[in-house]
Scaffold this motif. Sequence first.
Motif, short mmCIF file in Angstrom:
data_model
loop_
_atom_site.label_atom_id
_atom_site.label_comp_id
_atom_site.label_asym_id
_atom_site.label_seq_id
_atom_site.Cartn_x
_atom_site.Cartn_y
_atom_site.Cartn_z
N ILE A 89 -2.67 41.69 -73.73
CA ILE A 89 -4.22 42.53 -74.28
C ILE A 89 -5.26 41.63 -73.96
CG2 ILE A 89 -5.17 43.33 -76.40
CD1 ILE A 89 -2.19 44.21 -77.31
N CYS A 90 -5.09 40.45 -74.21
CA CYS A 90 -6.35 39.43 -74.22
C CYS A 90 -6.84 39.45 -72.60
CB CYS A 90 -5.97 38.15 -74.76
SG CYS A 90 -5.96 38.14 -76.51
N GLU A 91 -5.79 39.25 -71.89
CA GLU A 91 -5.98 39.19 -70.37
C GLU A 91 -6.60 40.49 -69.91
OE1 GLU A 91 -6.17 36.77 -68.53
OE2 GLU A 91 -4.35 35.40 -69.30
N LEU A 92 -6.43 41.57 -70.23
CA LEU A 92 -6.96 42.95 -69.99
C LEU A 92 -8.19 42.99 -70.56
CD1 LEU A 92 -3.97 45.38 -70.42
CD2 LEU A 92 -4.88 44.62 -68.35
N LEU A 93 -8.62 42.61 -71.66
CA LEU A 93 -9.72 42.74 -72.25
C LEU A 93 -10.71 41.86 -71.62
CD1 LEU A 93 -8.94 42.92 -76.13
CD2 LEU A 93 -10.06 44.81 -74.45
N VAL A 94 -10.45 40.63 -71.34
CA VAL A 94 -11.33 39.44 -70.84
C VAL A 94 -11.70 39.97 -69.31
CG1 VAL A 94 -9.59 37.80 -69.53
CG2 VAL A 94 -11.80 37.09 -70.90
N VAL A 95 -10.62 40.48 -68.78
CA VAL A 95 -11.09 40.94 -67.34
C VAL A 95 -11.89 41.99 -67.32
CG1 VAL A 95 -10.23 42.30 -65.30
CG2 VAL A 95 -8.93 40.30 -66.25
N ALA A 96 -11.88 43.17 -68.32
CA ALA A 96 -12.79 44.23 -68.48
C ALA A 96 -14.20 43.70 -68.74
CB ALA A 96 -12.26 45.11 -69.30
N VAL A 97 -14.39 42.70 -69.82
CA VAL A 97 -15.66 42.46 -70.28
C VAL A 97 -16.21 41.42 -69.28
CG1 VAL A 97 -16.67 40.77 -71.97
CG2 VAL A 97 -15.02 42.48 -72.78
N GLY A 98 -15.33 40.55 -68.46
CA GLY A 98 -15.87 39.65 -67.65
C GLY A 98 -16.36 40.29 -66.40
N ALA A 99 -15.44 41.17 -65.97
CA ALA A 99 -15.99 41.84 -64.59
C ALA A 99 -17.35 42.89 -64.87
CB ALA A 99 -14.76 42.97 -64.06
N LEU A 100 -17.30 43.57 -66.17
CA LEU A 100 -18.43 44.38 -66.28
C LEU A 100 -19.55 43.81 -66.40
CD1 LEU A 100 -19.52 47.17 -67.09
CD2 LEU A 100 -18.83 46.74 -69.46
N MET A 101 -19.65 42.62 -67.27
CA MET A 101 -20.95 41.76 -67.72
C MET A 101 -21.25 40.99 -66.35
SD MET A 101 -20.53 40.42 -71.51
CE MET A 101 -22.05 39.84 -71.78
N GLY A 102 -20.26 40.11 -65.83
CA GLY A 102 -20.55 39.32 -64.74
C GLY A 102 -21.18 40.27 -63.57
N ASN A 103 -20.82 41.37 -63.42
CA ASN A 103 -21.43 42.19 -62.16
C ASN A 103 -22.68 42.95 -62.61
OD1 ASN A 103 -19.52 42.49 -59.60
ND2 ASN A 103 -18.12 42.45 -61.47
N ALA A 104 -22.76 43.34 -64.08
CA ALA A 104 -24.14 43.47 -64.56
C ALA A 104 -25.01 42.52 -64.36
CB ALA A 104 -23.86 44.06 -65.89
N VAL A 105 -24.88 41.23 -64.70
CA VAL A 105 -26.11 40.26 -64.72
C VAL A 105 -26.16 39.85 -63.15
CG1 VAL A 105 -25.40 39.49 -67.01
CG2 VAL A 105 -24.23 38.35 -64.84
#
Length: 251
Positions: free
Chosen positions: A118-134
């Motif tokens: 669960i933590c891996e899925l969440l960190v991938v989602a947040v990291g990919a979303l925020m990382g590409n957004a910035v």
Amino acid sequence: MISQAISAGLIVRCLILTDSAYRLELKGIRIAGDKLVKMVQIGIPAGMQGALFSISNVLIQSSVNSFGSVAMAGNTAGSNIEGFVYTAMNAFHQAAISFCGQNYGARKYKRMGKVLLICELLVVAVGALMGNAVYFGGGTLLRLYSTDAEVIRYGILRMGYICTLYFLCGMMDVAVGVLRGMGYAIMPMLVSLTGACLLRVVWIYTVFQEYHTLECLYLSYPISWGLTFAVHMVCFAIVYRRLLKRDPGIE
């Protein structure tokens, strides 16, 4: 320093005034030797890992400096923006430590696998979303630091190689958190120092010397994150299997 002292004081006040199970009673504070040893065993390796990470980052910064002051400025601005993404991902690293520690103490070993997933899925989602957004909004965000077009270009260059793949760093940190929650501190420290620190140092003195570009330098980050994460997962599988063998029938 003043703001942190005030924050600490307010937190202690809340702990003293609460009626919950975690209420702090100053008169009851004692040092428990066995608990202190456990804290030191986990805390010191984590602290050493952070310190040695800083050393590898100094070497990378010195390599960036060789490209001039404009590249330095762009690199620093991009790094500051990345900090916001890292803070968001680090929340799942902390969650992994807490939940795995609780389930380890309760001998609910199979739940730790779910916590990891669960933590891996969440960190991938947040990291990919925020990382590409910035990254895609980098031109606007970097103007908060400088209006120089070259500085912005160098900042976006860094963010293109790091922010867009920053979720790999989050995956690595979550794996570290799970292992620490399971009571292992030395193992993830050694793996992280070898994969994320030593590898970068070797990269600087070998590959980077052959291909002396910022792109080559920044590429060392996602490569080291991915390789270190893979080794951490192997370590988790070994430790997890040992736990299940040691306590057969445990959920």
